[in-house]
Scaffold this motif. Structure first.
Motif, PDB file in Angstrom:
ATOM      1  N   ASP A  39       3.443   5.972   4.678  1.00 10.22           N
ATOM      2  CA  ASP A  39       3.331   4.519   4.797  1.00 10.22           C
ATOM      3  C   ASP A  39       2.327   3.963   3.776  1.00 10.22           C
ATOM      4  O   ASP A  39       2.601   2.980   3.091  1.00 10.22           O
ATOM      5  N   SER A  40       1.181   4.644   3.648  1.00 10.77           N
ATOM      6  CA  SER A  40       0.175   4.211   2.667  1.00 10.77           C
ATOM      7  C   SER A  40       0.721   4.313   1.249  1.00 10.77           C
ATOM      8  O   SER A  40       0.450   3.447   0.411  1.00 10.77           O
ATOM      9  N   SER A  41       1.487   5.375   0.979  1.00  3.63           N
ATOM     10  CA  SER A  41       2.052   5.553  -0.361  1.00  3.63           C
ATOM     11  C   SER A  41       3.052   4.441  -0.679  1.00  3.63           C
ATOM     12  O   SER A  41       3.094   3.952  -1.815  1.00  3.63           O
ATOM     13  N   VAL A  42       3.829   4.020   0.323  1.00  2.00           N
ATOM     14  CA  VAL A  42       4.801   2.942   0.079  1.00  2.00           C
ATOM     15  C   VAL A  42       4.058   1.626  -0.197  1.00  2.00           C
ATOM     16  O   VAL A  42       4.392   0.897  -1.140  1.00  2.00           O
ATOM     17  N   HIS A  43       2.997   1.351   0.585  1.00  2.00           N
ATOM     18  CA  HIS A  43       2.195   0.140   0.333  1.00  2.00           C
ATOM     19  C   HIS A  43       1.609   0.184  -1.084  1.00  2.00           C
ATOM     20  O   HIS A  43       1.623  -0.818  -1.800  1.00  2.00           O
ATOM     21  N   ALA A  44       1.074   1.342  -1.471  1.00  2.13           N
ATOM     22  CA  ALA A  44       0.472   1.482  -2.809  1.00  2.13           C
ATOM     23  C   ALA A  44       1.532   1.304  -3.897  1.00  2.13           C
ATOM     24  O   ALA A  44       1.297   0.604  -4.892  1.00  2.13           O
ATOM     25  N   SER A  45       2.711   1.892  -3.702  1.00  3.44           N
ATOM     26  CA  SER A  45       3.775   1.775  -4.719  1.00  3.44           C
ATOM     27  C   SER A  45       4.213   0.328  -4.880  1.00  3.44           C
ATOM     28  O   SER A  45       4.445  -0.146  -6.000  1.00  3.44           O
ATOM     29  N   ILE A  46       4.321  -0.389  -3.763  1.00  4.07           N
ATOM     30  CA  ILE A  46       4.720  -1.805  -3.835  1.00  4.07           C
ATOM     31  C   ILE A  46       3.629  -2.617  -4.546  1.00  4.07           C
ATOM     32  O   ILE A  46       3.925  -3.477  -5.377  1.00  4.07           O
ATOM     33  N   GLY A  47       2.352  -2.304  -4.257  1.00  4.33           N
ATOM     34  CA  GLY A  47       1.236  -2.979  -4.946  1.00  4.33           C
ATOM     35  C   GLY A  47       1.284  -2.715  -6.445  1.00  4.33           C
ATOM     36  O   GLY A  47       1.123  -3.634  -7.260  1.00  4.33           O
ATOM     37  N   LEU A  48       1.526  -1.465  -6.797  1.00  3.27           N
ATOM     38  CA  LEU A  48       1.593  -1.065  -8.218  1.00  3.27           C
ATOM     39  C   LEU A  48       2.717  -1.811  -8.948  1.00  3.27           C
ATOM     40  O   LEU A  48       2.489  -2.420 -10.005  1.00  3.27           O
ATOM     41  N   LEU A  49       3.913  -1.781  -8.371  1.00  4.12           N
ATOM     42  CA  LEU A  49       5.064  -2.431  -9.021  1.00  4.12           C
ATOM     43  C   LEU A  49       4.891  -3.953  -9.055  1.00  4.12           C
ATOM     44  O   LEU A  49       5.234  -4.597 -10.048  1.00  4.12           O
ATOM     45  N   SER A  50       4.328  -4.531  -7.983  1.00  3.64           N
ATOM     46  CA  SER A  50       4.153  -5.992  -7.931  1.00  3.64           C
ATOM     47  C   SER A  50       3.175  -6.464  -9.005  1.00  3.64           C
ATOM     48  O   SER A  50       3.436  -7.449  -9.705  1.00  3.64           O
ATOM     49  N   ALA A  51       2.033  -5.748  -9.135  1.00  4.21           N
ATOM     50  CA  ALA A  51       1.039  -6.144 -10.144  1.00  4.21           C
ATOM     51  C   ALA A  51       1.601  -5.939 -11.550  1.00  4.21           C
ATOM     52  O   ALA A  51       1.382  -6.775 -12.442  1.00  4.21           O
ATOM     53  N   THR A  52       2.370  -4.855 -11.758  1.00  6.73           N
ATOM     54  CA  THR A  52       2.983  -4.616 -13.074  1.00  6.73           C
ATOM     55  C   THR A  52       3.947  -5.754 -13.401  1.00  6.73           C
ATOM     56  O   THR A  52       3.938  -6.292 -14.515  1.00  6.73           O
ATOM     57  N   LEU A  53       4.763  -6.134 -12.405  1.00  6.39           N
ATOM     58  CA  LEU A  53       5.714  -7.236 -12.600  1.00  6.39           C
ATOM     59  C   LEU A  53       4.970  -8.533 -12.935  1.00  6.39           C
ATOM     60  O   LEU A  53       5.370  -9.279 -13.836  1.00  6.39           O
ATOM     61  N   LEU A 132      -8.305 -11.561 -10.761  1.00  4.31           N
ATOM     62  CA  LEU A 132      -8.637 -10.699  -9.621  1.00  4.31           C
ATOM     63  C   LEU A 132      -8.147 -11.326  -8.303  1.00  4.31           C
ATOM     64  O   LEU A 132      -7.631 -10.642  -7.423  1.00  4.31           O
ATOM     65  N   THR A 133      -8.293 -12.649  -8.203  1.00  2.00           N
ATOM     66  CA  THR A 133      -7.837 -13.367  -7.003  1.00  2.00           C
ATOM     67  C   THR A 133      -6.336 -13.154  -6.795  1.00  2.00           C
ATOM     68  O   THR A 133      -5.880 -12.920  -5.682  1.00  2.00           O
ATOM     69  N   PHE A 134      -5.584 -13.217  -7.887  1.00  2.00           N
ATOM     70  CA  PHE A 134      -4.137 -13.019  -7.759  1.00  2.00           C
ATOM     71  C   PHE A 134      -3.807 -11.578  -7.390  1.00  2.00           C
ATOM     72  O   PHE A 134      -2.821 -11.327  -6.694  1.00  2.00           O
ATOM     73  N   MET A 135      -4.637 -10.629  -7.843  1.00  2.00           N
ATOM     74  CA  MET A 135      -4.419  -9.230  -7.439  1.00  2.00           C
ATOM     75  C   MET A 135      -4.626  -9.080  -5.927  1.00  2.00           C
ATOM     76  O   MET A 135      -3.885  -8.382  -5.254  1.00  2.00           O
ATOM     77  N   ILE A 136      -5.652  -9.770  -5.424  1.00  4.14           N
ATOM     78  CA  ILE A 136      -5.919  -9.734  -3.974  1.00  4.14           C
ATOM     79  C   ILE A 136      -4.738 -10.359  -3.222  1.00  4.14           C
ATOM     80  O   ILE A 136      -4.241  -9.806  -2.239  1.00  4.14           O
ATOM     81  N   ILE A 137      -4.266 -11.502  -3.727  1.00  4.46           N
ATOM     82  CA  ILE A 137      -3.146 -12.193  -3.070  1.00  4.46           C
ATOM     83  C   ILE A 137      -1.899 -11.295  -3.056  1.00  4.46           C
ATOM     84  O   ILE A 137      -1.219 -11.159  -2.034  1.00  4.46           O
TER      85      ILE A 137
END
Ligand SMILES: [Zn+2]
Length: 205
Positions: A39-53, A132-137
């Protein structure tokens, strides 16, 4: 929308769908340890792809700074689950099971945090704080929306929303980083033009 942005948006939707399947419906799902790590890995992967996008849009920032921000967003996206440990006051998974949600799962808390960061970046005129604020969001909205598929959003003091439907949740995961990038650029223009005009005015005066 550019080709890369379409690919990343679709990858996000696919990660959410396959990730949920692996975490909740695969033959290993009965293991609490497996579920927690997957579950943590899926959250991290979504965070990674979202920030890259997010950074594939017109955001004027160095490659190094964008990589640092992507790493931050990836870590924060899964770090939010640390409040299960804080609530349980234990690192053992058996103690974390069926606990009520901690503060990092409260959407109102992060709304206030991001609002304060936006105001602070506006006052100090620091682009890195604004980014940084947008990364948090990105981190908390992707995490909360994914969790919200099972438990709804926690909007203290108003309580919980009903669970978010699978279709809406997956669609939001794929679309939101693009919307955030548009809002970022729109606000940045107003933000810095205002600053430059003021600086020019001061220089003239
Ligand atoms: Zn969570």
């Amino acid at each position: 929308m550019r080709f890369l942005q379409i690919i990343l948006s679709l990858s996000l939707c696919l990660t959410a769908i396959t990730g949920d399947y692996i975490v909740f419906e695969s033959k290993y799902s009965s293991s609490q340890v497996f579920r927690a790590f997957a579950d943590s890995s899926v959250h991290a992967s979504i965070g990674l792809l979202s920030a890259t996008l997010f950074f594939t849009h017109e955001i004027s920032i160095s490659r190094y700074a964008s990589v640092c921000n992507i790493i931050f967003c990836t870590i924060l996206s899964s770090f939010i689950d640390i409040d299960h440990v804080m609530e349980a006051k234990s690192i053992y998974l058996k103690d974390m099971h069926n606990l009520k949600r901690g503060i990092f799962h409260c959407t109102t808390f992060w709304l206030i945090v991001s609002l304060l960061f936006i105001l602070y970046s506006y006052v100090v005129k620091k682009l890195n704080i604004y980014i940084l604020t947008f990364m948090i969001i990105i981190a908390y909205t992707s995490h909360h929306i994914r969790d919200g598929n099972r438990r709804g959003l926690w909007l203290y003091p108003f309580g919980h929303t009903p669970p978010i439907s699978k279709f809406i949740y997956v669609a939001l995961i794929g679309i939101l980083p693009n919307i955030y990038a548009k809002i970022f650029t729109y606000m940045e223009n107003g933000f810095y033009r205002h600053n430059v005009v003021n600086a020019g005015y001061k220089m003239v005066v």
